[in-house]
Enzyme design. Sequence first.
Site, short mmCIF file in Angstrom:
data_model
loop_
_atom_site.label_atom_id
_atom_site.label_comp_id
_atom_site.label_asym_id
_atom_site.label_seq_id
_atom_site.Cartn_x
_atom_site.Cartn_y
_atom_site.Cartn_z
N THR A 135 -26.59 -39.80 -63.72
CA THR A 135 -25.53 -39.58 -64.70
C THR A 135 -25.98 -38.42 -65.57
O THR A 135 -26.42 -38.60 -66.69
CB THR A 135 -25.28 -40.82 -65.55
N THR A 171 -23.95 -39.69 -74.21
CA THR A 171 -23.46 -41.07 -74.13
C THR A 171 -24.55 -41.98 -74.69
O THR A 171 -24.60 -42.21 -75.88
CB THR A 171 -23.07 -41.45 -72.68
N LYS A 224 -27.14 -33.66 -70.59
CA LYS A 224 -27.08 -35.01 -71.10
C LYS A 224 -27.50 -35.94 -69.97
O LYS A 224 -27.33 -35.65 -68.80
CB LYS A 224 -25.69 -35.37 -71.61
N THR A 253 -19.11 -52.94 -72.35
CA THR A 253 -18.38 -53.73 -73.34
C THR A 253 -18.86 -53.48 -74.75
O THR A 253 -18.20 -53.90 -75.69
CB THR A 253 -18.52 -55.23 -73.02
N GLU A 295 -33.49 -44.30 -70.88
CA GLU A 295 -33.01 -45.46 -71.63
C GLU A 295 -34.16 -46.46 -71.87
O GLU A 295 -34.73 -47.01 -70.93
CB GLU A 295 -31.87 -46.12 -70.88
N ASN A 318 -28.21 -51.46 -70.86
CA ASN A 318 -27.33 -51.51 -69.71
C ASN A 318 -26.60 -52.84 -69.56
O ASN A 318 -25.59 -52.92 -68.86
CB ASN A 318 -28.12 -51.19 -68.44
#
Length: 517
Positions: free
Chosen positions: A241, A201, A230, A517, A355, A512
């Site tokens: 996640t 992702t 992942k 969106t 991230e 994040n």
Amino acid sequence: MERLIFHRSFKVKALVQEAAQIRKYSAPGERAIPAAKQKYVPTSGRYPKGFLAGSSHAGVKASNTQYDDIALVVSETPCVAAGVFTRNLFKAAPVQASYSYLRRRKQQGFRGVVVNSGCANAVTGKLGIEHASAMSKAADRCINAPASVSESSIPQTLVMSTGVIGQKLPIDKITEAIPRAHQALGASHENWLNVAKAICTTDTFPKLVTKTFSLPSHPEVEYSIAGMTKGAGMIHPNMGTLLGIVCTDAKIDPASITSILRHATGLSFNSISVDGDTSTNDTVALLANGAAAPEDATALCLPAATLPGPGSQSRGNVTNSKFFGATIDPDTKAFQAVLAEIMTDLAKLVVRDGEGATKFVTIRVRSDGTRQMAKQIGMSIAQSALVKTALYGKDANWGRILCAIGYAPAAINQHQTERDGGRPRQPVVPERTSVSFIPADGSEELRLLVRGEPEAVDEVRAKEILDMEDLEILVRLDDGPPTVELETDKARRSTDSVVWTCDFSHDYVTINGDYRT
């Protein structure tokens, strides 16, 4: 005229501000692997016999118009399987489904795993469970004779999903894409790498590790193990996640496979933290088909004393198996070490891909208390946003590290302290606590705090160390005489607990801030 000029000026300013918000992060838009991360992507591998991998494009997320987002890993023969799952109370539909399949099949008779990325199928009610089942059965129909897959049959394919929480799967797109993933099945490195890419992702690179090994009882036989994972955000025990699939051609007893997996998870995926968030979808599966084992080989198994009892929580991911003190046969012990190694390698790759992360940080807590207590303190440091932002800013603000040690549950909760001779023992004593930076290049450590006393820190040297991509923070909780002089103190030995984390950068907020969106 003045009003027109003001309006244009305001519009230009708004456009400039909007441009400043454009993401600089490469995933998941163009999927370009950053130059600094390319070294972590393998160019070859030795994969377990009897396992195949394939992927296809379904367009689960509307913005994904070209990249594969359906992954399928299949065993050519029925295999045993185990899974560890999130402890989050809002468990996603695929977590509930896979847990149910494993329990009802008693870890036997599985054929593979099907995964979609782009939508988590979490908090989606009864429809989510139906969609998870539809994914499994669509894969089953591809693998087996379609007529043998009935509505009442227990699926033979575990299911995983990852992506945005609270959105329904475009199930028709997915079930149409699963046969294409099956048609793409193959045993090559490219096949496995494509699957590792398909489950990503916000990851910036696919995470895939392979290893060959032998077992003491028949060293002439070569076994293989392959793992992929992942995860880049929402990473924290009890996992985040994070999805993981590990396959081996060794033979494992179905009664032992869950405990073997849970033990390795505690040493790997439950020893990392990116941002302190535990997701709804965490799943790590281990599949073993025995394809490389000689016909007379004994299945790897654990003594009955190490296996969970009837009332144990098999859905959890912290093992309650009593490995210490039990006699484990050499073959199983050797496999446990291999599994822990490959899963630790995968867990470290997750942290390296945190991230927006710029640093890979090892936190080592040395203590003469229990390893569990030391790990809680390491996790407290790893979760501190102030520590992580200081590391990103290359600021040797060791006070933030000390603060995180001092408020760790193991440090302040009396009921979690150890007891010696019936008397409480403090797990953290300021006068016995030292903190250092350990440089990645092997040069001399930089002492920041020694037995509760601050050092005169060389800020230039500190910045040199913090400029490095890799860094170790060493916390000694045993640096000095014990506070309670007992005979048991003399026998106590220091142990290390290691946690891996990363820093927080501006990009973490950017990624994040517009993830959904």
